[in-house]
Design a protein around this motif. Structure first.
Motif, PDB file in Angstrom:
ATOM      1  N   ARG A   1      43.247  38.353  18.289  1.00  0.00           N
ATOM      2  CA  ARG A   1      42.574  38.312  19.580  1.00  0.00           C
ATOM      3  C   ARG A   1      43.350  39.177  20.570  1.00  0.00           C
ATOM      4  NH1 ARG A   1      43.289  33.573  23.639  1.00  0.00           N
ATOM      5  NH2 ARG A   1      43.467  35.436  24.930  1.00  0.00           N
ATOM      6  N   PRO A   2      42.732  39.540  21.688  1.00  0.00           N
ATOM      7  CA  PRO A   2      43.449  40.336  22.695  1.00  0.00           C
ATOM      8  C   PRO A   2      44.670  39.586  23.207  1.00  0.00           C
ATOM      9  CG  PRO A   2      41.083  40.328  23.142  1.00  0.00           C
ATOM     10  CD  PRO A   2      41.322  39.301  22.078  1.00  0.00           C
ATOM     11  N   PRO A   3      45.626  40.310  23.776  1.00  0.00           N
ATOM     12  CA  PRO A   3      46.835  39.645  24.303  1.00  0.00           C
ATOM     13  C   PRO A   3      46.483  38.638  25.392  1.00  0.00           C
ATOM     14  CG  PRO A   3      46.709  41.917  25.060  1.00  0.00           C
ATOM     15  CD  PRO A   3      45.662  41.756  24.011  1.00  0.00           C
ATOM     16  N   TYR A   4      47.236  37.554  25.405  1.00  0.00           N
ATOM     17  CA  TYR A   4      47.011  36.492  26.377  1.00  0.00           C
ATOM     18  C   TYR A   4      47.487  36.923  27.764  1.00  0.00           C
ATOM     19  CZ  TYR A   4      47.036  31.661  28.172  1.00  0.00           C
ATOM     20  OH  TYR A   4      46.799  30.524  28.888  1.00  0.00           O
ATOM     21  N   LEU A   5      48.634  37.597  27.795  1.00  0.00           N
ATOM     22  CA  LEU A   5      49.208  38.071  29.056  1.00  0.00           C
ATOM     23  C   LEU A   5      49.322  39.588  29.018  1.00  0.00           C
ATOM     24  CD1 LEU A   5      52.175  35.519  29.385  1.00  0.00           C
ATOM     25  CD2 LEU A   5      49.850  35.283  30.302  1.00  0.00           C
ATOM     26  N   ILE A   6      49.008  40.227  30.127  1.00  0.00           N
ATOM     27  CA  ILE A   6      49.126  41.676  30.237  1.00  0.00           C
ATOM     28  C   ILE A   6      49.823  41.984  31.558  1.00  0.00           C
ATOM     29  CG2 ILE A   6      47.908  43.895  30.329  1.00  0.00           C
ATOM     30  CD1 ILE A   6      45.584  42.540  28.875  1.00  0.00           C
ATOM     31  N   PHE A   7      50.845  42.837  31.494  1.00  0.00           N
ATOM     32  CA  PHE A   7      51.549  43.237  32.707  1.00  0.00           C
ATOM     33  C   PHE A   7      51.549  44.746  32.832  1.00  0.00           C
ATOM     34  CE2 PHE A   7      55.485  44.527  34.919  1.00  0.00           C
ATOM     35  CZ  PHE A   7      55.193  43.988  36.166  1.00  0.00           C
ATOM     36  N   ASN A   8      50.976  45.239  33.929  1.00  0.00           N
ATOM     37  CA  ASN A   8      50.980  46.665  34.228  1.00  0.00           C
ATOM     38  C   ASN A   8      52.139  46.960  35.174  1.00  0.00           C
ATOM     39  OD1 ASN A   8      48.595  46.774  32.797  1.00  0.00           O
ATOM     40  ND2 ASN A   8      47.275  47.060  34.575  1.00  0.00           N
ATOM     41  N   PHE A   9      53.097  47.758  34.715  1.00  0.00           N
ATOM     42  CA  PHE A   9      54.194  48.139  35.599  1.00  0.00           C
ATOM     43  C   PHE A   9      53.644  48.895  36.797  1.00  0.00           C
ATOM     44  CE2 PHE A   9      57.102  47.113  32.210  1.00  0.00           C
ATOM     45  CZ  PHE A   9      58.309  46.871  32.862  1.00  0.00           C
TER      46      PHE A   9
ATOM     47  N   LEU B   1      51.640  44.307  38.550  1.00  0.00           N
ATOM     48  CA  LEU B   1      50.298  43.723  38.412  1.00  0.00           C
ATOM     49  C   LEU B   1      50.183  43.025  37.054  1.00  0.00           C
ATOM     50  CD1 LEU B   1      47.676  43.573  40.088  1.00  0.00           C
ATOM     51  CD2 LEU B   1      46.897  45.618  38.888  1.00  0.00           C
ATOM     52  N   TRP B   2      49.723  41.766  37.081  1.00  0.00           N
ATOM     53  CA  TRP B   2      49.729  40.898  35.891  1.00  0.00           C
ATOM     54  C   TRP B   2      48.373  40.242  35.708  1.00  0.00           C
ATOM     55  CZ3 TRP B   2      48.874  35.595  36.093  1.00  0.00           C
ATOM     56  CH2 TRP B   2      49.279  34.810  35.019  1.00  0.00           C
ATOM     57  N   GLN B   3      48.011  40.007  34.447  1.00  0.00           N
ATOM     58  CA  GLN B   3      46.766  39.307  34.149  1.00  0.00           C
ATOM     59  C   GLN B   3      46.986  38.241  33.074  1.00  0.00           C
ATOM     60  OE1 GLN B   3      42.195  40.315  32.695  1.00  0.00           O
ATOM     61  NE2 GLN B   3      43.868  41.420  31.756  1.00  0.00           N
ATOM     62  N   ASN B   4      46.434  37.068  33.318  1.00  0.00           N
ATOM     63  CA  ASN B   4      46.327  36.019  32.309  1.00  0.00           C
ATOM     64  C   ASN B   4      44.895  36.059  31.805  1.00  0.00           C
ATOM     65  OD1 ASN B   4      45.949  33.658  30.870  1.00  0.00           O
ATOM     66  ND2 ASN B   4      47.076  32.366  32.309  1.00  0.00           N
ATOM     67  N   ARG B   5      44.727  36.508  30.585  1.00  0.00           N
ATOM     68  CA  ARG B   5      43.388  36.650  30.004  1.00  0.00           C
ATOM     69  C   ARG B   5      43.005  35.329  29.345  1.00  0.00           C
ATOM     70  NH1 ARG B   5      40.015  38.651  26.041  1.00  0.00           N
ATOM     71  NH2 ARG B   5      38.784  40.504  26.600  1.00  0.00           N
ATOM     72  N   VAL B   6      42.526  34.408  30.159  1.00  0.00           N
ATOM     73  CA  VAL B   6      42.210  33.064  29.666  1.00  0.00           C
ATOM     74  C   VAL B   6      41.159  33.143  28.552  1.00  0.00           C
ATOM     75  CG1 VAL B   6      41.431  30.761  30.304  1.00  0.00           C
ATOM     76  CG2 VAL B   6      42.761  32.115  31.929  1.00  0.00           C
ATOM     77  N   ASN B   7      40.088  33.863  28.810  1.00  0.00           N
ATOM     78  CA  ASN B   7      39.066  34.138  27.792  1.00  0.00           C
ATOM     79  C   ASN B   7      38.221  35.315  28.279  1.00  0.00           C
ATOM     80  OD1 ASN B   7      36.943  33.061  29.530  1.00  0.00           O
ATOM     81  ND2 ASN B   7      37.641  31.018  28.926  1.00  0.00           N
ATOM     82  N   GLU B   8      37.144  35.604  27.580  1.00  0.00           N
ATOM     83  CA  GLU B   8      36.317  36.761  27.926  1.00  0.00           C
ATOM     84  C   GLU B   8      35.742  36.675  29.332  1.00  0.00           C
ATOM     85  OE1 GLU B   8      35.539  39.637  26.354  1.00  0.00           O
ATOM     86  OE2 GLU B   8      37.067  39.138  24.871  1.00  0.00           O
ATOM     87  N   ASP B   9      35.526  35.460  29.814  1.00  0.00           N
ATOM     88  CA  ASP B   9      34.829  35.291  31.083  1.00  0.00           C
ATOM     89  C   ASP B   9      35.684  34.684  32.190  1.00  0.00           C
ATOM     90  OD1 ASP B   9      32.362  36.238  29.993  1.00  0.00           O
ATOM     91  OD2 ASP B   9      32.154  34.310  28.971  1.00  0.00           O
ATOM     92  N   MET B  10      36.972  34.551  31.961  1.00  0.00           N
ATOM     93  CA  MET B  10      37.852  33.959  32.976  1.00  0.00           C
ATOM     94  C   MET B  10      39.220  34.630  32.932  1.00  0.00           C
ATOM     95  SD  MET B  10      38.980  29.961  33.449  1.00  0.00           S
ATOM     96  CE  MET B  10      37.272  29.421  33.293  1.00  0.00           C
ATOM     97  N   ARG B  11      39.710  35.060  34.094  1.00  0.00           N
ATOM     98  CA  ARG B  11      41.009  35.727  34.178  1.00  0.00           C
ATOM     99  C   ARG B  11      41.739  35.245  35.433  1.00  0.00           C
ATOM    100  NH1 ARG B  11      39.490  40.420  31.230  1.00  0.00           N
ATOM    101  NH2 ARG B  11      37.848  39.654  29.839  1.00  0.00           N
TER     102      ARG B  11
ATOM    103  N   LYS C   1      46.788  51.804  36.929  1.00  0.00           N
ATOM    104  CA  LYS C   1      46.077  51.093  35.859  1.00  0.00           C
ATOM    105  C   LYS C   1      45.436  49.819  36.393  1.00  0.00           C
ATOM    106  CE  LYS C   1      49.120  52.670  32.119  1.00  0.00           C
ATOM    107  NZ  LYS C   1      50.044  53.478  32.942  1.00  0.00           N
ATOM    108  N   TRP C   2      44.311  49.460  35.793  1.00  0.00           N
ATOM    109  CA  TRP C   2      43.607  48.226  36.103  1.00  0.00           C
ATOM    110  C   TRP C   2      43.265  47.539  34.792  1.00  0.00           C
ATOM    111  CZ3 TRP C   2      43.277  44.605  39.332  1.00  0.00           C
ATOM    112  CH2 TRP C   2      42.167  43.760  39.455  1.00  0.00           C
ATOM    113  N   PHE C   3      42.604  46.394  34.865  1.00  0.00           N
ATOM    114  CA  PHE C   3      42.259  45.618  33.683  1.00  0.00           C
ATOM    115  C   PHE C   3      40.776  45.774  33.342  1.00  0.00           C
ATOM    116  CE2 PHE C   3      45.622  43.240  36.043  1.00  0.00           C
ATOM    117  CZ  PHE C   3      46.659  43.503  35.166  1.00  0.00           C
ATOM    118  N   ASP C   4      40.345  45.120  32.294  1.00  0.00           N
ATOM    119  CA  ASP C   4      38.922  45.174  31.909  1.00  0.00           C
ATOM    120  C   ASP C   4      38.131  44.136  32.706  1.00  0.00           C
ATOM    121  OD1 ASP C   4      40.133  43.031  30.638  1.00  0.00           O
ATOM    122  OD2 ASP C   4      38.880  43.175  28.847  1.00  0.00           O
ATOM    123  N   ILE C   5      38.282  44.192  34.012  1.00  0.00           N
ATOM    124  CA  ILE C   5      37.568  43.304  34.930  1.00  0.00           C
ATOM    125  C   ILE C   5      36.660  44.175  35.774  1.00  0.00           C
ATOM    126  CG2 ILE C   5      37.771  41.671  36.838  1.00  0.00           C
ATOM    127  CD1 ILE C   5      40.560  40.965  35.812  1.00  0.00           C
ATOM    128  N   ASP C   6      35.362  43.922  35.712  1.00  0.00           N
ATOM    129  CA  ASP C   6      34.412  44.756  36.444  1.00  0.00           C
ATOM    130  C   ASP C   6      33.638  43.920  37.465  1.00  0.00           C
ATOM    131  OD1 ASP C   6      32.501  43.347  34.975  1.00  0.00           O
ATOM    132  OD2 ASP C   6      32.303  44.920  33.469  1.00  0.00           O
TER     133      ASP C   6
END
Length: 327
Positions: A211-219, A222-232, A124-129
């Motif tokens: 709003r979307p979750p602030y923190l996302i963890f893919n087992f 792999l972890w993401q801090n979704r600061v906002n739409e344009d910063m992670r 799995k990956w995040f919505d980062i392109d």
């Protein structure tokens, strides 16, 4: 470590074409190498002949040659050429190096640590392109990777440890947090606030998130801090062994897109991430025990540890599924 999972173990740029790299991951000595065609392989760093380290060998096109007797192994781990037997010699089938499935994408290298399976789904990956630009770094921490994960799911420590950085504002009171688990992905909504004399609400008392979750963890790592739409902020926690891990941090942004300026912004974003990460390392590297588990920890968890508890429960279930722990 949880078996039968895709683990980020390295960044793509660390594995140069024609230069085998020896690393320890999952408590195993591994060799990671890139063939002439650009394909990455992950193998045991042990020649089955006389135990020489393959990471000291040479890449010949699509094979890796042992540094001791120049036995050549293909990407499946099978010996395909033994100089002492000559080109016409019969190669014993036992001359085979253990290999692991590999996935390379987004500048990361994943290895599948477990039993071979047909048609493995991609990790799995995040919505980062490709519209995002990033800058990153990595550090060694003398802890089990589970401590790293929990630190990034811990909402109570932020105003304390990061009082002069991301925790400014004295939002000590933790409402919730709301944490859900689905398809091996933990989503966390953070509701920290300033103490106004009222008790914090529990997760089931919070309004539905808008709003979307602030923190996302893919087992598993792999972890993401979704600061906002344009910063992670993205972190990968690469397990070295039971007491050591490598944390990879990336600062992603697409606020500024001009070539030079985006590099400058990403660079300063990385510097900020280094400062924040060092604040965490100072504490987490001394936590005991070094590895966390669901049971027999002796720790007294609070309401604000909800996301950590969700992580421990699901990790326990995955370990139990693989017969690595008892119920």
């Amino acid at each position: 470590m949880i078996r039968n999972q895709w683990y980020v173990i390295l960044e793509s740029k660390e594995v140069r074409q024609g230069k085998p790299l020896g690393v320890t991951r999952m408590g195993e000595k591994l060799v990671v190498w890139r063939s002439e065609s650009g394909q990455v392989s992950v193998m045991s760093d042990l020649c089955p002949h006389l135990g020489a380290p393959l990471c000291q060998g040479k890449v010949h096109g699509e094979t890796l040659a042992c540094p001791f007797h120049a036995f050549e192994y293909d990407r499946s781990g099978a010996a395909v050429y033994v100089p002492s037997l000559g080109k016409a010699g019969e190669i014993p089938k036992a001359l085979k190096v253990r290999t692991y499935p590999v996935h390379e994408a987004h500048g990361w290298i994943w290895m599948y640590w477990g039993e071979p399976q047909a048609d493995l789904p991609a990790p799995k990956w995040f919505d980062i392109d490709e519209t995002f630009h990033y800058s990153g770094f990595h550090q060694h921490w003398p802890v089990h990777y589970s401590r790293m994960v929990e630190n990034q799911l811990d909402t109570m420590h932020v105003p304390v440890v990061h009082y002069d950085s991301i925790g400014r504002g004295s939002r000590y009171v933790v409402e919730g947090p709301l944490a859900t688990i689905e398809n091996d992905v933990i989503s966390v909504w953070v509701y920290n606030r300033v103490d106004d004399g009222t008790p914090p609400r529990k997760a089931n008392e919070l309004p539905p998130p808008v709003r979307p979750p602030y923190l996302i963890f893919n087992f598993p790592n792999l972890w993401q801090n979704r600061v906002n739409e344009d910063m992670r902020i993205v972190a990968a926690f690469a397990p070295v062994d039971e007491e050591n891990s490598i944390i990879y941090i990336r600062y992603y942004q697409r606020i500024i897109k001009l070539p030079l300026l985006k590099n400058v912004m990403s660079y300063f974003g990385k510097l900020g991430s280094v400062y924040v990460t060092n604040q965490d390392k100072r504490i987490v590297s001394r936590q005991l025990p070094k590895r966390t588990m669901l049971k027999k920890m002796g720790e007294k968890l609070l309401q604000g540890d909800n996301a950590i508890l969700v992580y421990r429960k699901h990790r326990h279930e995955l370990l139990k599924k693989n017969h690595q722990v008892e119920d």
